[in-house]
Design an enzyme around this catalytic site. Structure first.
Site, PDB file in Angstrom:
ATOM      1  N   SER A   1       2.747  -4.841   1.834  1.00 23.10           N
ATOM      2  CA  SER A   1       1.325  -5.066   1.550  1.00 23.10           C
ATOM      3  C   SER A   1       1.064  -6.261   0.643  1.00 23.10           C
ATOM      4  O   SER A   1      -0.079  -6.707   0.544  1.00 23.10           O
ATOM      5  CB  SER A   1       0.707  -3.811   0.936  1.00 23.10           C
ATOM      6  OG  SER A   1       1.240  -3.569  -0.357  1.00 23.10           O
TER       7      SER A   1
ATOM      8  N   LYS B   1      -0.848  -4.134  -6.486  1.00 20.69           N
ATOM      9  CA  LYS B   1      -1.876  -4.918  -5.802  1.00 20.69           C
ATOM     10  C   LYS B   1      -2.334  -6.050  -6.728  1.00 20.69           C
ATOM     11  O   LYS B   1      -1.962  -6.111  -7.898  1.00 20.69           O
ATOM     12  CB  LYS B   1      -3.088  -4.057  -5.436  1.00 20.69           C
ATOM     13  CG  LYS B   1      -2.793  -2.806  -4.610  1.00 20.69           C
ATOM     14  CD  LYS B   1      -2.367  -3.120  -3.207  1.00 20.69           C
ATOM     15  CE  LYS B   1      -2.085  -1.848  -2.411  1.00 20.69           C
ATOM     16  NZ  LYS B   1      -1.478  -2.129  -1.089  1.00 20.69           N
TER      17      LYS B   1
END
Length: 299
Positions: free
Chosen positions: A84, A154
């Site tokens: 990701s 993230k």
């Protein structure tokens, strides 16, 4: 009688060749050696150093305590479990996370790559790891990446007080300013075509996060139905990832992209011109009202 002559009743002289004195001296020397004192010396003999094997457990104990303190308060290693964050981070990379600055009240900033605990429901369908006893122990003291905690990594896009938005075919905007994300998102990805969103006002004490591999990241966009509306509490943030430490051929720092430093991005800065205008207009209006009142009284 000559002066200084000894009588026959005097004690024998203490001469070295006297057998009795020699025997007495030998007994004293033996006693001194048995007490650990060298004859004719007032200091003790140096003690033997401890065996390395006797000190080894103590050294291991100190090392473990230091490792635990470092992991708890300074730096911790984390493993990247997914794609990701490509191409910034690859699956299997080990990153070092700064845990010290949050202790001094520092909060995440736009553009930082952060590790945070699952806010609730983000990793609901993710397979649970099954570490062995050794992995659990090494993870506990920080010598291996966390094995059991449900953590995510993230990039911070917006912070408390920001308004963030992304329309289909458009860029991500923060407080009306478009982000140039070509330098860090995965090549060939679009900013948000797979999941447009906003505008969203990020509450104070929370952050909006997105993965760099936008079309392969279940980030804030996909959890807007959960408590917090897809935002993450800063209390859940473990720290900022500062460096890729492993493998060696991928060693690199993780700086903040320049687009997050553009003028006017800060919500407070964007409001400043209007606030200054209002602040300057109020004294002018009051002055005019007073001037008119004084002119009317004179008439």
């Amino acid at each position: 009688m000559a002066v200084g002559a000894r009588s026959g009743h005097d004690e024998p002289e203490d001469r070295p060749d006297n057998p009795e004195n020699a025997e007495s001296a030998g007994t004293t020397a033996d006693r001194a050696e048995s007490d650990g004192v060298s004859p004719g010396s007032g200091s003790t003999a140096p003690k033997k150093p401890r065996s390395f094997w006797k000190e080894l457990p103590l050294l291991i104990g100190i090392a473990l305590i230091l490792a635990l303190l470092i992991k708890t308060f300074l730096v911790q290693a984390f493993s990247i479990p997914s794609d990701s964050m490509q191409n910034t981070l690859q699956r299997g990379d080990r990153v070092l996370v700064d845990k010290l600055t949050p202790w001094f009240g520092s909060e995440p900033e736009r553009g930082e790559v952060v590790v945070f605990h699952d806010p609730g429901g983000w990793l609901e369908n993710a397979p649970a790891p099954d570490p062995n006893v050794v992995q659990k122990f090494l993870s506990f003291i920080g010598l291996m990446p966390s094995a059991e905690e449900k953590d995510l990594i993230k990039r911070v896009i917006a912070i408390g007080g920001d308004t963030v938005e992304c329309k289909k075919n458009g860029p991500v905007t923060v407080n009306g300013k478009a982000l140039d994300d070509k330098s860090f998102i995965f090549e060939g990805n679009t900013p948000c075509d797979d999941e447009p969103f906003g505008p969203i006002k990020v509450p104070k004490g929370r952050i909006w996060v997105m993965g760099d591999h936008r079309q392969n990241s279940l980030d804030s966009r996909y959890h807007q139905q959960l408590p917090g509306g897809g935002t993450v509490s800063t209390d859940e943030v473990v720290g900022r990832a500062v460096v890729v430490a492993w493998p060696v051929n991928r060693w690199a720092t993780l700086p903040i992209p320049k687009t997050f430093d553009q003028p006017g991005l800060n919500a407070a800065a964007a409001m400043a011109p209007g606030a200054l205008g209002v602040a300057g207009a109020v004294p002018l209006v009051l002055w005019r009202r007073r001037s008119r009142a004084g002119f009317q009284r004179q008439q």
